[in-house]
Design a protein around this motif. Structure first.
Motif, PDB file in Angstrom:
ATOM      1  N   UNK A 113       1.024  -1.252   0.102  1.00 15.37           N
ATOM      2  CA  UNK A 113      -0.070  -0.137  -0.018  1.00 15.37           C
ATOM      3  C   UNK A 113       0.866   1.359  -0.070  1.00 15.37           C
ATOM      4  N   UNK A 114       0.260   2.465  -0.021  1.00 11.61           N
ATOM      5  CA  UNK A 114       1.049   3.647   0.113  1.00 11.61           C
ATOM      6  C   UNK A 114       0.395   4.366   1.013  1.00 11.61           C
ATOM      7  N   UNK A 115       1.520   5.068   1.943  1.00  6.59           N
ATOM      8  CA  UNK A 115       1.193   5.702   3.224  1.00  6.59           C
ATOM      9  C   UNK A 115       0.684   7.356   2.687  1.00  6.59           C
ATOM     10  N   UNK A 116      -0.576   7.457   2.968  1.00  3.01           N
ATOM     11  CA  UNK A 116      -0.933   8.929   2.654  1.00  3.01           C
ATOM     12  C   UNK A 116      -0.753   9.748   3.630  1.00  3.01           C
ATOM     13  N   UNK A 117      -0.759   9.419   4.994  1.00  7.28           N
ATOM     14  CA  UNK A 117      -0.539  10.504   5.861  1.00  7.28           C
ATOM     15  C   UNK A 117       0.135   9.730   7.120  1.00  7.28           C
ATOM     16  N   UNK A 119      -2.256   6.238   7.754  1.00  8.92           N
ATOM     17  CA  UNK A 119      -3.359   6.078   6.715  1.00  8.92           C
ATOM     18  C   UNK A 119      -2.911   5.545   5.426  1.00  8.92           C
ATOM     19  N   UNK A 120      -3.124   4.454   5.373  1.00 10.42           N
ATOM     20  CA  UNK A 120      -2.792   3.645   4.098  1.00 10.42           C
ATOM     21  C   UNK A 120      -3.570   3.275   3.203  1.00 10.42           C
ATOM     22  N   UNK A 121      -3.465   3.665   1.877  1.00  3.25           N
ATOM     23  CA  UNK A 121      -4.349   3.187   0.642  1.00  3.25           C
ATOM     24  C   UNK A 121      -3.540   1.888   0.084  1.00  3.25           C
ATOM     25  N   UNK A 133      -8.672   0.517  -1.022  1.00  3.62           N
ATOM     26  CA  UNK A 133      -9.137   0.581   0.224  1.00  3.62           C
ATOM     27  C   UNK A 133      -8.264   1.503   1.167  1.00  3.62           C
ATOM     28  N   UNK A 134      -9.023   2.516   1.881  1.00  6.16           N
ATOM     29  CA  UNK A 134      -8.034   3.057   2.673  1.00  6.16           C
ATOM     30  C   UNK A 134      -8.242   2.535   4.180  1.00  6.16           C
ATOM     31  N   UNK A 178       4.250  -1.434   9.624  1.00  5.84           N
ATOM     32  CA  UNK A 178       4.772  -0.791   8.347  1.00  5.84           C
ATOM     33  C   UNK A 178       6.237  -1.113   7.998  1.00  5.84           C
ATOM     34  N   UNK A 179       6.599  -1.267   6.872  1.00  5.59           N
ATOM     35  CA  UNK A 179       8.012  -1.654   6.439  1.00  5.59           C
ATOM     36  C   UNK A 179       8.233  -0.665   5.098  1.00  5.59           C
TER      37      UNK A 179
END
Length: 112
Positions: free
Chosen positions: A4-8, A23-25, A30-31, A40-41
């Motif tokens: 996923x991508x870290x948004x915040x 907050x991961x997308x 899906x958020x 997280x890695x």
């Protein structure tokens, strides 16, 4: 393990120790909110002459600076990064950089 991508990133300074959540997308769109940092890695791009290899610095005096990953020294746990802002080449711990998937700032030309 899911990508996923870290948004915040959120900091709870009221807790007994500063708690970080993200907050991961996910890749399916899906958020997911309030993901603890321990789950997280960070991911580093492959070093390639045909891709952009964008990274962001996570810690230290260059925190939040973006650049190009020039080399990964896996035995030493270090990465060689050329910063976009001033073109300086720096050596950082691989733990202190992550792949950057977002847009570049106006002053970050990305060498395009």
């Amino acid at each position: 393990l899911q990508k996923g991508i870290v948004l915040d990133v959120n900091y709870d300074k009221k807790a007994s120790s500063e708690t970080k959540t993200a907050v991961i997308q996910m890749l399916d769109g899906q958020l997911i909110e309030h993901v603890p940092e321990k789950y997280l890695e960070t991911v580093l791009p492959k070093v390639s002459t045909t891709t952009t290899n964008h990274v962001i610095v996570l810690k230290g005096m260059h925190k939040f600076a973006k650049g190009k990953l020039l080399e990964k020294k896996l035995n030493d746990g270090q990465g060689i990064v050329q910063l976009y802002e001033d073109k300086n080449i720096i050596t950082l711990s691989l733990d202190d950089i992550a792949e950057w998937c977002g847009p570049l700032d106006d002053d970050d030309d990305g060498y395009h």
